[in-house]
Structures are given as C-alpha cells and as structure tokens.
Design an enzyme around this catalytic site. Structure first.
Site, short mmCIF file in Angstrom:
data_model
loop_
_atom_site.label_atom_id
_atom_site.label_comp_id
_atom_site.label_asym_id
_atom_site.label_seq_id
_atom_site.Cartn_x
_atom_site.Cartn_y
_atom_site.Cartn_z
N ASP A 1 0.78 -1.24 0.00
CA ASP A 1 0.00 0.00 0.00
C ASP A 1 0.81 1.29 0.00
O ASP A 1 0.29 2.35 0.33
CB ASP A 1 -0.91 0.01 1.23
CG ASP A 1 -0.15 -0.20 2.53
OD1 ASP A 1 1.07 0.03 2.55
OD2 ASP A 1 -0.78 -0.60 3.53
N GLU B 1 -0.09 -9.04 -1.28
CA GLU B 1 -0.85 -8.48 -0.16
C GLU B 1 -1.99 -7.59 -0.68
O GLU B 1 -2.19 -6.46 -0.26
CB GLU B 1 0.04 -7.71 0.82
CG GLU B 1 -0.63 -7.48 2.18
CD GLU B 1 0.21 -6.64 3.14
OE1 GLU B 1 0.89 -7.23 3.98
OE2 GLU B 1 0.16 -5.39 3.03
N GLU C 1 -2.44 5.05 2.63
CA GLU C 1 -2.36 3.64 2.27
C GLU C 1 -3.67 3.06 1.75
O GLU C 1 -3.68 2.26 0.80
CB GLU C 1 -1.87 2.83 3.47
CG GLU C 1 -0.42 3.04 3.82
CD GLU C 1 -0.16 4.23 4.72
OE1 GLU C 1 0.99 4.43 5.14
OE2 GLU C 1 -1.13 4.98 5.01
N HIS D 1 3.63 5.72 14.82
CA HIS D 1 4.14 6.64 13.80
C HIS D 1 3.09 7.13 12.82
O HIS D 1 3.37 7.99 12.00
CB HIS D 1 5.25 5.96 12.99
CG HIS D 1 4.72 4.85 12.12
ND1 HIS D 1 4.47 3.58 12.59
CD2 HIS D 1 4.39 4.84 10.80
CE1 HIS D 1 4.02 2.83 11.61
NE2 HIS D 1 3.94 3.56 10.52
N ARG E 1 0.42 8.88 10.52
CA ARG E 1 0.11 10.30 10.29
C ARG E 1 -1.14 10.73 11.05
O ARG E 1 -1.19 11.81 11.64
CB ARG E 1 -0.11 10.56 8.79
CG ARG E 1 1.15 10.60 7.96
CD ARG E 1 0.80 10.92 6.50
NE ARG E 1 1.99 11.03 5.67
CZ ARG E 1 2.55 10.00 5.03
NH1 ARG E 1 2.02 8.79 5.15
NH2 ARG E 1 3.62 10.18 4.29
N HIS F 1 10.33 6.37 15.93
CA HIS F 1 10.34 6.67 14.50
C HIS F 1 11.14 7.94 14.23
O HIS F 1 11.26 8.82 15.08
CB HIS F 1 8.90 6.85 14.01
CG HIS F 1 8.73 6.76 12.53
ND1 HIS F 1 8.86 7.84 11.70
CD2 HIS F 1 8.42 5.71 11.73
CE1 HIS F 1 8.64 7.46 10.44
NE2 HIS F 1 8.38 6.17 10.44
#
Length: 378
Positions: free
Chosen positions: A92, A114, A128, A205, A207, A238
């Site tokens: 993704d 996937e 994603e 991490h 967004r 991260h």
C-alpha cells in the site's frame, strides 16, 4: 520485475525474491525506489538482495506528490529497457501505486502481493487505503493474504479467477529470521532481564495519530510505568520529528521506558519474539505478532486487518489514554485474557506464502496446467 521502496515492503518481498531467484522458469529483476533509504538498505543487506536498479528518490521533506512523480519518471527508462513480462508490487505504499501506474502506461501486467486489504475509510490509514484501491484497479493478478481480502476484491468487481489466496509473505520472512538463541548487540537491550521482566514493545508513527492522539498514547505509557514495577517498555522511536520530539518530551525521564533508535529487522523480529505484548499503530505487526503468540493492542480506531480481531489475536483500543491503559492493565493482571489472545490461531499465514505465489505465476504463464488451490487458515 519486483518494485518496492520502503522497509516494510522489502521485508515482505525479500523471501519472494529469494524464492524467485531459485526458479529456472523466471528471471528476477529487482528495482528499488528508495522511498525510504537507510531503513530499506538494512533489509536489503540482511536478506542479501542486490537491486539491478536503484531510483534513489528520497529527499528531505518529500511529499506524496514528489514520491509519485519521481517513481513514475524514474521507472520509465527502466521499463523501456527491460520490458518485463510482469511487475510485482507490494501492499500500500506510494511507490506501489506509482509503480503499478507506470506498468499500466507501458501495458505490463501487475501482480499485487498483499492485495485486498481494506479499512473502509479512505483517510485511515492515509494514504495507504487509497493506494491499495488504486493499485487494485491496475492489477492483473491479486495475491490476497486471506479469504477476507479476496472477498473485498470480489466486492469491488475483481474477477475471482484473478485472485489467489496465498497467506502473507511476512510470515515467511519472520519465521526465517527469529532464532531462539538470538543475542542482541544493542547495549540497552542486552541490559534488560527478559526472563523476569514483562516487556511491552511499542511502535507509533501513523500520520493520523500525530498530535493529540500521540500525546494520549505516551501519557498512557507513563501511567503503566507508574502502576507496574515489573514491566519494561521499549519504544524504537520513528525518525519523524513530530514523533521524536513529543516522545522525548513526555517519556524521556523514565528509567524503565527505553527510547531507542529504530532497529534493523533482525533484532526487531527477535525482540518481538521476546516481548510480553505489543502496543502499536502499525499494520504489519498485527500479522507478525500473532505468528509468535504475542497479543497486540492496536492504537487505531479501525484496521484493514479484521481477521486478527475476529481471531482474537488483536484488539482495537484507539488512542484515548484511559482506554489504552485499561486494555494494557487487563493483559498484565488477567492471565485468562492474556492466554486467550496468546493461543489464538494466526490467520495470516504458515510460512509457505511465497511458494503459493510462485505457483500462481507459473499457472498464469502456463508452465503448469492446474490452478493452485487457495490457502485457508484452519
């Protein structure tokens, strides 16, 4: 031709690439965009993968538009020169979507590893969710990790004969990497008493979790630290400054909260095997941890991996401080709850996903006549 650009993609594509290299029917060409640079190179070194092409697109402050445009332009001469029979992409990322679009522009079939994961919310995870859906529209062969992913694709109009249920290649990578006698080189990890301490592994991490949600997550960790004397919290922080600055501000002064640099895949996978449970907003960890019998509390409001929730290996806890603390507290004090999650069957794979994908490719290219059977978790 396999095209990828980030550490998670590299981990999940590595066992497939190594398997393809052994196949007499295929010539394997590897292209990396280096959407991530340092973290990608660590995985390439671990699995001894040497790309034939490296677009090296990463730049400081890059936007999603930057990544998309640089991947498209960078792939153009590569595709014109090599003319692959199929392009394989994974998951993704923006590299995945841009590579699939580049393949379409050159009329090259796409195999999507996937495929079919959906959260149902176009902005979560961002970007994603839409990368997955856009890639699906450009794909010829969909390698769905689970029957649920297959159903998602059929619901969007993908023909069933284009879909192969294979399990997830991340389980292949994980089982090849975890070692029962593994010794950490990291000094802070060496000092932790894994035998007598309950270790909580944290990753955060996303967004959509930046800002107040992330603050809530970190405050819940402080509350857990104060409540339980026998826990150690390990947080590989991260690289994003928005995560790092807040993490060190809120968590930096606590002795049993270890803020460490991001780990290479090999030590991280073995840390995963040694921890007690996981708090994460990651997608991949929802697949990996259950393979090792580790409960996962997901720091998100929704997930594109509902199979783990249904199986009982994963619980969605969101980003409210008290809810995170409540679910973590229950895992630490209620052995029945912990055991139920620990023993749940992993719905994501058995370590043989790559062989199933190769069989599907052989069927597509008419090397074999019998269509491979779909994998179903029992």
């Amino acid at each position: 031709m396999s095209i990828f650009g980030t550490r998670p993609e590299a981990i999940k594509m590595a066992p497939l690439i190594k398997a393809l290299e052994k196949e007499k029917d295929f010539q394997s060409i590897v292209v990396v965009s280096a959407q991530h640079r340092e973290m990608l190179d660590q995985v390439l070194d671990l699995f001894q993968i040497k790309p034939q092409y490296d677009l090296n697109i990463m730049q400081a402050g890059q936007t999603l538009s930057d990544i998309t445009c640089r991947v498209l332009k960078g792939l153009e001469p590569v595709l014109e020169k090599e003319k692959p029979d199929m392009i394989l992409v994974h998951g993704d990322t923006t590299t995945t979507f841009a590579a699939a679009l580049a393949a379409f522009y050159h009329k090259i079939p796409v195999g999507h590893v996937e495929a079919g994961l959906r959260s149902g919310n176009m902005y979560s995870p961002f970007p994603e969710e839409i990368n997955r859906k856009l890639t699906a529209g450009l794909t010829t062969l969909h390698f769905a990790p689970t029957p649920t992913a297959k159903e998602n694709l059929i619901g969007e109009g993908v023909r069933e004969e284009q879909i192969f249920v294979t399990g997830n290649t991340v389980i292949d990578a994980l089982l090849a990497t975890v070692k029962p006698d593994y010794k950490f080189n990291h000094s802070e990890l060496q000092a932790i008493d894994f035998a007598n301490k309950r270790v909580i592994l944290v990753t955060a991490h996303r967004r959509e979790n930046l800002g107040e949600p992330m603050k809530n997550i970190f405050q819940a960790l402080v509350q857990l630290h104060e409540e339980f004397n026998d826990i150690e919290i390990i947080f590989p922080v991260h690289k994003n400054p928005a995560v790092r600055n807040l993490a060190f501000e809120i968590l930096g002064d606590y002795k049993r909260i270890h803020l460490i640099e991001p780990l290479d895949y090999e030590p991280f996978a073995n840390l995963l095997a040694k921890c007690y449970f996981i708090l994460t907003d990651s997608g991949g960890l929802q697949e990996e941890a259950p393979a090792l019998g580790k409960p996962v509390l997901v720091l998100r409001e929704n997930t594109e991996r509902p199979e783990a929730v249904a199986a009982g290996t994963v619980a969605l806890v969101g980003t409210q401080k008290q809810k995170i603390f409540y679910h973590s507290y229950n895992l630490l004090v209620n052995l029945e709850i912990y055991a139920k999650m620990e023993r749940a069957v992993n719905p994501y794979g058995d370590g043989k996903s790559c062989s199933r994908i190769i069989e599907a490719l052989k069927f597509y290219f008419k090397f074999i006549r019998i269509r491979p059977r779909d994998w179903f978790c029992l």
